[in-house]
Structure formats: structure tokens, C-alpha cells
Write a protein that holds these residues in place. Structure first.
Motif, PDB file in Angstrom:
ATOM      1  N   TYR A 155       0.836  -1.217   0.000  1.00 56.64           N
ATOM      2  CA  TYR A 155       0.000   0.000   0.000  1.00 56.64           C
ATOM      3  C   TYR A 155       0.861   1.252   0.000  1.00 56.64           C
ATOM      4  O   TYR A 155       0.496   2.288  -0.571  1.00 56.64           O
ATOM      5  N   LYS A 156       2.023   1.200   0.610  1.00 60.52           N
ATOM      6  CA  LYS A 156       2.912   2.362   0.630  1.00 60.52           C
ATOM      7  C   LYS A 156       3.419   2.655  -0.788  1.00 60.52           C
ATOM      8  O   LYS A 156       3.488   3.841  -1.235  1.00 60.52           O
ATOM      9  N   LEU A 159       0.585   4.123  -2.680  1.00 59.68           N
ATOM     10  CA  LEU A 159       0.307   5.492  -2.261  1.00 59.68           C
ATOM     11  C   LEU A 159       1.309   6.452  -2.912  1.00 59.68           C
ATOM     12  O   LEU A 159       0.947   7.565  -3.351  1.00 59.68           O
ATOM     13  N   GLU A 160       2.584   6.026  -2.939  1.00 62.12           N
ATOM     14  CA  GLU A 160       3.608   6.882  -3.533  1.00 62.12           C
ATOM     15  C   GLU A 160       3.352   7.080  -5.035  1.00 62.12           C
ATOM     16  O   GLU A 160       3.701   8.111  -5.605  1.00 62.12           O
ATOM     17  N   ARG A 161       2.728   6.117  -5.689  1.00 64.06           N
ATOM     18  CA  ARG A 161       2.433   6.242  -7.123  1.00 64.06           C
ATOM     19  C   ARG A 161       1.071   6.892  -7.348  1.00 64.06           C
ATOM     20  O   ARG A 161       0.630   7.096  -8.462  1.00 64.06           O
ATOM     21  N   GLY A 162       0.362   7.185  -6.211  1.00 66.74           N
ATOM     22  CA  GLY A 162      -0.916   7.887  -6.317  1.00 66.74           C
ATOM     23  C   GLY A 162      -2.048   7.033  -6.783  1.00 66.74           C
ATOM     24  O   GLY A 162      -3.071   7.547  -7.271  1.00 66.74           O
ATOM     25  N   VAL A 163      -1.910   5.728  -6.577  1.00 68.50           N
ATOM     26  CA  VAL A 163      -2.943   4.801  -7.045  1.00 68.50           C
ATOM     27  C   VAL A 163      -4.070   4.692  -6.029  1.00 68.50           C
ATOM     28  O   VAL A 163      -5.242   4.554  -6.390  1.00 68.50           O
ATOM     29  N   ILE A 164      -3.709   4.706  -4.721  1.00 68.45           N
ATOM     30  CA  ILE A 164      -4.731   4.555  -3.655  1.00 68.45           C
ATOM     31  C   ILE A 164      -4.733   5.798  -2.792  1.00 68.45           C
ATOM     32  O   ILE A 164      -3.732   6.526  -2.709  1.00 68.45           O
ATOM     33  N   GLU A 170      -3.131   4.218   5.576  1.00 73.55           N
ATOM     34  CA  GLU A 170      -3.137   4.405   7.028  1.00 73.55           C
ATOM     35  C   GLU A 170      -3.825   3.230   7.736  1.00 73.55           C
ATOM     36  O   GLU A 170      -3.414   2.810   8.820  1.00 73.55           O
ATOM     37  N   GLU A 171      -4.893   2.715   7.136  1.00 70.84           N
ATOM     38  CA  GLU A 171      -5.581   1.565   7.738  1.00 70.84           C
ATOM     39  C   GLU A 171      -4.648   0.340   7.770  1.00 70.84           C
ATOM     40  O   GLU A 171      -4.572  -0.390   8.774  1.00 70.84           O
ATOM     41  N   ALA A 172      -3.914   0.112   6.696  1.00 70.38           N
ATOM     42  CA  ALA A 172      -2.970  -1.011   6.653  1.00 70.38           C
ATOM     43  C   ALA A 172      -1.833  -0.801   7.642  1.00 70.38           C
ATOM     44  O   ALA A 172      -1.360  -1.750   8.313  1.00 70.38           O
ATOM     45  N   ASP A 173      -1.371   0.460   7.739  1.00 64.97           N
ATOM     46  CA  ASP A 173      -0.282   0.777   8.687  1.00 64.97           C
ATOM     47  C   ASP A 173      -0.741   0.580  10.129  1.00 64.97           C
ATOM     48  O   ASP A 173       0.003   0.029  10.969  1.00 64.97           O
TER      49      ASP A 173
END
Length: 375
Positions: A155-156, A159-164, A170-173
């Protein structure tokens, strides 16, 4: 005339002599006569201290005194035997006290051991079960944590690629961090449980050591019991020795001889008194074998003792020995070479007095006896 008178006297003397000779021969044919007569007693005993030795301090009887069965007739100094008995009893008391202390200690150890071992064993088993459950739970959390970590990294990147959106990351973290905290908590709890289990095992080991102590205490008690038992046997023996410092009469009788005086030191078995039972006296006759004809048990006998020449004691033949007196001589004759001188053997015959004052009899008296032969 004188010659006729002289002849008459000679004839009369010959007739008297013939009558006397006839009577003497007839008497010898009807009676077995001998002067080998001795007064003896069935119960004539030399009595003394059988198991102990020491200095005589008291003599209660003297020659001719009457004694009763079990009556104390002499004593030796009992001091040494009393001290020995006291020492043995003191040792027994000391060992009994030690035994009581050990038994008290053993009871306390046994009670503590029973409780502690059971609790320690149960506690160790429970801790082990909880440890196994936590290990299983930890394994599950670690598996979930591994997946959560992979999800978080994935997920990180997304997120960095702006996909999610950031919220999904944050939920996964958050999920990852919660599982991580759970893992750390479980590891800490598991460490505490392992320390607790180790302590429980140590308590079990201590309980096993207490088992060894209990076993050792039991062995000490058993050793004391054996020692006490041995001392009690010694006490019994010492008491027996002490009681033997008093000499008692074996039967009712009369003192025939006193061998010692007050102050003499006697050894075990040495005689102190000779005691005879008056009503056990009898007459022993050593009858020549050539006179044994017609003598049987039950034959009447007439005894004259040298001490009382005018008294006749009537008796009866009670026993006839199956062997001659010489058979039991200390130094028997050696006839193995075939060279010997013929000697008339004498057969012991026992006569019991049935009429006459038997109280006049004394052991060792001699006299003459006539035994009526059976035709």
C-alpha cells in the motif's frame, strides 16, 4: 567221768557250731549281704553364682540351716552391675530423645513436602500449558503480522504512485502496528511465563531434594531404632546379671556345706553352698556280682548304719544298675591285650528307705545291708 564230761562238752560245742553254721549258710542263701553301703541323695547340689563374679558381701545360711526354694542365701557386691545397667538405660533414654526429635522433624518435612511438591508440580504444569497456548497465539499473530507488513509495504508503494488514497494506507499501517504491539506483548508475557516455569521447576527440584532429606531422616530413625533395640537386649542381659548377684536356693533342703566366707571373691560357677534335700536320700549298695542271684526290684532290704548300730532301717530295692561300677571309672581297665586279673565286679543297687527315721541319714554314711532274695 572227766573224760565223759569232756566228750559231752565237745559234742555240745560241735552241735552249737553246726547250728550256727547252718543258720549262717541258710541266711547267706536267703539274703545278699554286703558292707559296701553308702548313703546318697538324689538332690544334692553345689550352688553358686552362675553368670557373675565378685566379692561376697552377705551369706545368709550356714552348715545345717534349712533353706526354702527361691530363698536368697548369698549376695555378691552388685555395684559394677548396677552402674553398667544405669549407663545402658541412660544411653537408651538419650537415643529415645534423639529419635523423638527426628520423628518431629520428619513429620514437619513430610507435611511441607507433600504440600510444596503438589503445588510446585501443579503450578509447573499450568505454566507450561499457558506457555504452549501463548506460543500458539504468538505464532498466529506473527503470521498475521507478516501479511500485514507485506500489505503495508504494498500500500505504501501504491500510495507513492498515487494509485490509492492515503486512508487505505493508514488503515494497513494501523493494522500492522496493532499486530506488532500484540507480538511484543505476547513475547513479553511468554518471557515472564518461561521465567515462572523455570521457577516452578526449581521448586519441584527443591521438593525432590526434600524427598532425599525425608529419606535420610527415615534412615536415621531406623538406625536409631536398631541401636535402641540392641541396647535393650544389653539392658535385659545387664538386668539378668544384676539379678544373679543374689544367689537363691534351687529347692527346699538343708545346707550340707559352705565353701566360702564373706569377703571372698568368687568366679562364675564356683560353689558357694552344697544343699541336700533330706527326703531324697537313699542307700546305694555296691553288690558283688556273685551275690546278685535272686535280687530284683521290689526286694526287701534291711540296713544297719555304722552311726546307729542298734537301729535297723527297712527299705526296698528301687533300681539295679545295668552296668558295673567299674564301667564308669575315670581310668577303665585295659584288657585289649588279653592280660588281666579277674576281679569280682560290683553292681550298684539303689535302696529306698520306707521304714525308720530317715532324718537320721547323712550323705556319705556307711554300714551293712541284707537284701532278701526272691526264690
Amino acid at each position: 567221768m572227766k573224760r565223759k564230761v569232756g566228750l559231752t562238752i565237745v559234742i555240745s560245742l560241735m552241735m552249737v557250731f553246726s547250728v550256727i553254721a547252718f543258720r549262717w549258710i541258710k541266711h547267706r542263701m536267703e539274703y545278699a549281704v554286703t558292707d559296701a553301703v553308702f548313703v546318697k541323695a538324689d538332690q544334692l547340689s553345689n550352688v553358686g553364682f552362675q553368670k557373675v563374679s565378685g566379692r561376697v558381701i552377705k551369706l545368709y545360711k550356714d552348715l545345717g540351716d534349712e533353706v526354702k526354694k527361691s530363698e536368697v542365701i548369698a549376695e555378691i557386691d552388685p555395684t559394677d552391675y548396677q552402674l553398667n545397667l544405669q549407663n545402658i538405660r541412660a544411653k537408651i533414654e538419650s537415643l529415645e530423645a534423639q529419635k523423638e526429635q527426628l520423628l518431629t522433624q520428619l513429620t514437619r518435612v513430610s507435611q511441607e513436602l507433600s504440600v510444596n511438591y503438589s503445588m510446585s508440580d501443579i503450578s509447573a504444569k499450568e505454566v507450561k500449558k499457558r506457555e504452549q497456548a501463548l506460543e500458539k497465539q504468538l505464532s498466529q499473530v506473527q503470521a498475521q503480522l507478516e501479511l500485514a507488513q507485506k500489505d503495508r509495504e504494498r500500500y505504501k508503494n501504491l500510495l507513492e504512485r498515487g494509485v490509492i488514497p492515503r486512508r487505505t494506507f493508514e488503515e494497513a499501517d494501523t493494522r500492522y502496528k496493532v499486530l506488532k504491539d500484540q507480538e511484543e506483548s505476547l513475547l513479553k508475557s511468554l518471557e515472564e511465563l518461561r521465567l515462572s516455569y523455570k521457577k516452578s521447576l526449581e521448586n519441584v527440584s527443591l521438593s525432590r531434594i526434600a524427598f532425599l532429606k525425608q529419606k535420610e531422616l527415615k534412615a536415621q530413625v531406623e538406625a536409631l531404632e536398631k541401636e535402641i533395640e540392641s541396647l535393650k537386649k544389653q539392658e535385659e542381659l545387664a538386668q539378668n546379671y544384676l539379678s544373679n548377684t543374689k544367689l537363691t536356693a534351687p529347692f527346699d533342703g538343708v545346707v550340707a556345706k559352705r565353701y566360702v566366707s564373706v569377703g571372698d571373691v568368687v568366679s562364675p560357677g564356683s560353689p558357694v553352698y552344697a544343699i541336700v534335700k533330706p527326703d531324697s536320700m537313699y542307700v546305694e549298695v555296691l553288690l558283688e556280682e556273685s551275690k546278685l542271684r535272686g535280687v530284683q526290684k521290689g526286694c526287701k532290704a534291711y540296713v544297719r548304719l555304722d552311726a546307729y548300730p542298734n537301729k535297723v532301717f527297712e527299705g526296698v530295692v528301687e533300681e539295679i544298675s545295668p552296668a558295673s561300677a567299674a564301667t564308669f571309672a575315670l581310668v577303665p581297665r585295659d584288657i585289649s591285650a588279653g592280660e588281666f586279673t579277674k576281679v569280682v565286679q560290683r553292681i550298684p543297687v539303689k535302696i529306698r528307705i520306707i521304714k525308720g527315721d530317715a532324718s537320721l541319714l547323712r550323705v556319705g554314711m556307711g554300714g551293712e545291708v541284707e537284701i532278701k532274695r526272691v526264690r
